[in-house]
Design a protein around this motif. Structure first.
Motif, PDB file in Angstrom:
ATOM      1  N   THR A  59      26.449 -10.996  22.138  1.00  0.00           N
ATOM      2  CA  THR A  59      27.623 -11.165  21.279  1.00  0.00           C
ATOM      3  C   THR A  59      28.024  -9.817  20.700  1.00  0.00           C
ATOM      4  OG1 THR A  59      26.189 -11.753  19.415  1.00  0.00           O
ATOM      5  CG2 THR A  59      27.183 -13.571  20.605  1.00  0.00           C
ATOM      6  N   GLN A  60      29.317  -9.665  20.523  1.00  0.00           N
ATOM      7  CA  GLN A  60      29.818  -8.474  19.851  1.00  0.00           C
ATOM      8  C   GLN A  60      29.905  -8.801  18.371  1.00  0.00           C
ATOM      9  OE1 GLN A  60      33.305  -6.728  21.521  1.00  0.00           O
ATOM     10  NE2 GLN A  60      33.159  -4.927  20.227  1.00  0.00           N
ATOM     11  N   ASN A  61      29.326  -7.942  17.561  1.00  0.00           N
ATOM     12  CA  ASN A  61      29.245  -8.162  16.122  1.00  0.00           C
ATOM     13  C   ASN A  61      29.899  -6.963  15.434  1.00  0.00           C
ATOM     14  OD1 ASN A  61      28.530  -8.725  13.512  1.00  0.00           O
ATOM     15  ND2 ASN A  61      26.371  -9.045  13.929  1.00  0.00           N
ATOM     16  N   GLY A  62      31.211  -6.854  15.585  1.00  0.00           N
ATOM     17  CA  GLY A  62      31.947  -5.717  15.040  1.00  0.00           C
ATOM     18  C   GLY A  62      32.370  -4.784  16.156  1.00  0.00           C
ATOM     19  N   PRO A  63      33.145  -3.758  15.804  1.00  0.00           N
ATOM     20  CA  PRO A  63      33.717  -2.883  16.835  1.00  0.00           C
ATOM     21  C   PRO A  63      32.685  -2.018  17.549  1.00  0.00           C
ATOM     22  CG  PRO A  63      34.290  -2.102  14.644  1.00  0.00           C
ATOM     23  CD  PRO A  63      33.615  -3.436  14.463  1.00  0.00           C
ATOM     24  N   ASN A  64      31.545  -1.726  16.915  1.00  0.00           N
ATOM     25  CA  ASN A  64      30.533  -0.859  17.512  1.00  0.00           C
ATOM     26  C   ASN A  64      29.138  -1.468  17.443  1.00  0.00           C
ATOM     27  OD1 ASN A  64      32.016   1.436  18.448  1.00  0.00           O
ATOM     28  ND2 ASN A  64      32.394   1.929  16.301  1.00  0.00           N
ATOM     29  N   ARG A  65      29.065  -2.775  17.620  1.00  0.00           N
ATOM     30  CA  ARG A  65      27.776  -3.456  17.490  1.00  0.00           C
ATOM     31  C   ARG A  65      27.668  -4.564  18.523  1.00  0.00           C
ATOM     32  NH1 ARG A  65      24.657  -5.552  12.859  1.00  0.00           N
ATOM     33  NH2 ARG A  65      23.345  -7.144  13.784  1.00  0.00           N
ATOM     34  N   ILE A  66      26.528  -4.608  19.174  1.00  0.00           N
ATOM     35  CA  ILE A  66      26.216  -5.694  20.098  1.00  0.00           C
ATOM     36  C   ILE A  66      24.889  -6.310  19.670  1.00  0.00           C
ATOM     37  CG2 ILE A  66      25.537  -6.267  22.467  1.00  0.00           C
ATOM     38  CD1 ILE A  66      27.558  -4.263  23.453  1.00  0.00           C
ATOM     39  N   ASP A  67      24.844  -7.633  19.657  1.00  0.00           N
ATOM     40  CA  ASP A  67      23.613  -8.367  19.383  1.00  0.00           C
ATOM     41  C   ASP A  67      23.160  -9.027  20.674  1.00  0.00           C
ATOM     42  OD1 ASP A  67      24.067  -7.608  16.791  1.00  0.00           O
ATOM     43  OD2 ASP A  67      24.253  -9.638  15.995  1.00  0.00           O
ATOM     44  N   ILE A  68      21.865  -8.951  20.916  1.00  0.00           N
ATOM     45  CA  ILE A  68      21.285  -9.565  22.107  1.00  0.00           C
ATOM     46  C   ILE A  68      20.173 -10.491  21.652  1.00  0.00           C
ATOM     47  CG2 ILE A  68      20.047  -9.169  24.267  1.00  0.00           C
ATOM     48  CD1 ILE A  68      21.344  -6.370  24.313  1.00  0.00           C
ATOM     49  N   ASP A  69      20.251 -11.738  22.086  1.00  0.00           N
ATOM     50  CA  ASP A  69      19.201 -12.710  21.802  1.00  0.00           C
ATOM     51  C   ASP A  69      18.523 -13.069  23.116  1.00  0.00           C
ATOM     52  OD1 ASP A  69      19.505 -13.558  18.846  1.00  0.00           O
ATOM     53  OD2 ASP A  69      21.558 -13.584  19.612  1.00  0.00           O
ATOM     54  N   LEU A  70      17.228 -12.781  23.197  1.00  0.00           N
ATOM     55  CA  LEU A  70      16.437 -13.064  24.390  1.00  0.00           C
ATOM     56  C   LEU A  70      15.357 -14.062  24.015  1.00  0.00           C
ATOM     57  CD1 LEU A  70      15.417 -12.546  27.272  1.00  0.00           C
ATOM     58  CD2 LEU A  70      14.168 -10.575  26.378  1.00  0.00           C
ATOM     59  N   ASN A  71      15.359 -15.185  24.698  1.00  0.00           N
ATOM     60  CA  ASN A  71      14.381 -16.220  24.413  1.00  0.00           C
ATOM     61  C   ASN A  71      13.989 -16.880  25.730  1.00  0.00           C
ATOM     62  OD1 ASN A  71      12.705 -17.863  22.969  1.00  0.00           O
ATOM     63  ND2 ASN A  71      14.319 -19.108  22.073  1.00  0.00           N
ATOM     64  N   GLY A  72      12.786 -16.604  26.187  1.00  0.00           N
ATOM     65  CA  GLY A  72      12.328 -17.197  27.430  1.00  0.00           C
ATOM     66  C   GLY A  72      12.563 -16.284  28.619  1.00  0.00           C
ATOM     67  N   GLN A  73      12.504 -16.872  29.791  1.00  0.00           N
ATOM     68  CA  GLN A  73      12.580 -16.100  31.031  1.00  0.00           C
ATOM     69  C   GLN A  73      14.013 -15.900  31.509  1.00  0.00           C
ATOM     70  OE1 GLN A  73      10.866 -17.673  34.744  1.00  0.00           O
ATOM     71  NE2 GLN A  73       9.706 -15.755  34.817  1.00  0.00           N
ATOM     72  N   ILE A  74      14.249 -14.767  32.156  1.00  0.00           N
ATOM     73  CA  ILE A  74      15.555 -14.411  32.698  1.00  0.00           C
ATOM     74  C   ILE A  74      15.440 -14.372  34.213  1.00  0.00           C
ATOM     75  CG2 ILE A  74      17.367 -12.650  32.732  1.00  0.00           C
ATOM     76  CD1 ILE A  74      16.798 -13.897  29.961  1.00  0.00           C
ATOM     77  N   ASP A  75      16.401 -15.004  34.880  1.00  0.00           N
ATOM     78  CA  ASP A  75      16.444 -14.919  36.341  1.00  0.00           C
ATOM     79  C   ASP A  75      17.531 -13.940  36.760  1.00  0.00           C
ATOM     80  OD1 ASP A  75      18.896 -16.266  36.152  1.00  0.00           O
ATOM     81  OD2 ASP A  75      18.078 -18.183  36.821  1.00  0.00           O
TER      82      ASP A  75
END
Length: 123
Positions: free
Chosen positions: A5-21
């Motif tokens: 998610t973009q959280n403002g003009p110069n901020r990105i939030d990343i939520d990682l939970n579990g496995q990624i394919d």
């Protein structure tokens, strides 16, 4: 699950939970690239409540993005990593020491307020 998610003009939030394919990795990396377009001096908040190693195919996808990922990292000055896994905290801070131009600091999951403060003013 990997949520970007973009959280403002110069901020990105990343939520990682579990496995990624491989599919999730490709979608997430494309989304990060698109959201960071035009960013300078950005910050990133990375939440990892539960980590499972990505699939081998996902790691392969990430490897194909490496040249673009190095360019992407140049758009960010700071990254706060929220996790309770001690080894992930250490790995994140080692990564921050090895990658020039970005400060990476780890926090416990319950220290989101401190992470936010560090991202905003560096203290």
């Amino acid at each position: 699950m990997l949520k970007i998610t973009q959280n403002g003009p110069n901020r990105i939030d990343i939520d990682l939970n579990g496995q990624i394919d491989a599919v999730n990795m490709r979608v997430a990396l494309d989304e990060i690239m698109a959201l960071s377009e035009g960013m300078e001096n950005g910050t990133m908040l990375y939440r990892i409540p539960e980590f499972t190693m990505p699939t081998l195919a996902a790691i392969g996808v990430e490897m194909t993005y490496l040249p673009r990922l190095f360019v992407l990292l140049g758009k960010f000055d700071r990254c706060a990593v929220l996790t309770d896994a001690a080894w992930l905290k250490k790995a994140a801070e080692i990564e921050g020491a090895l990658i020039p131009g970005i400060d990476i600091k780890s926090f416990d999951l319950n220290e989101e307020e401190a992470a936010e403060k560090w991202l905003s003013d560096g203290d």
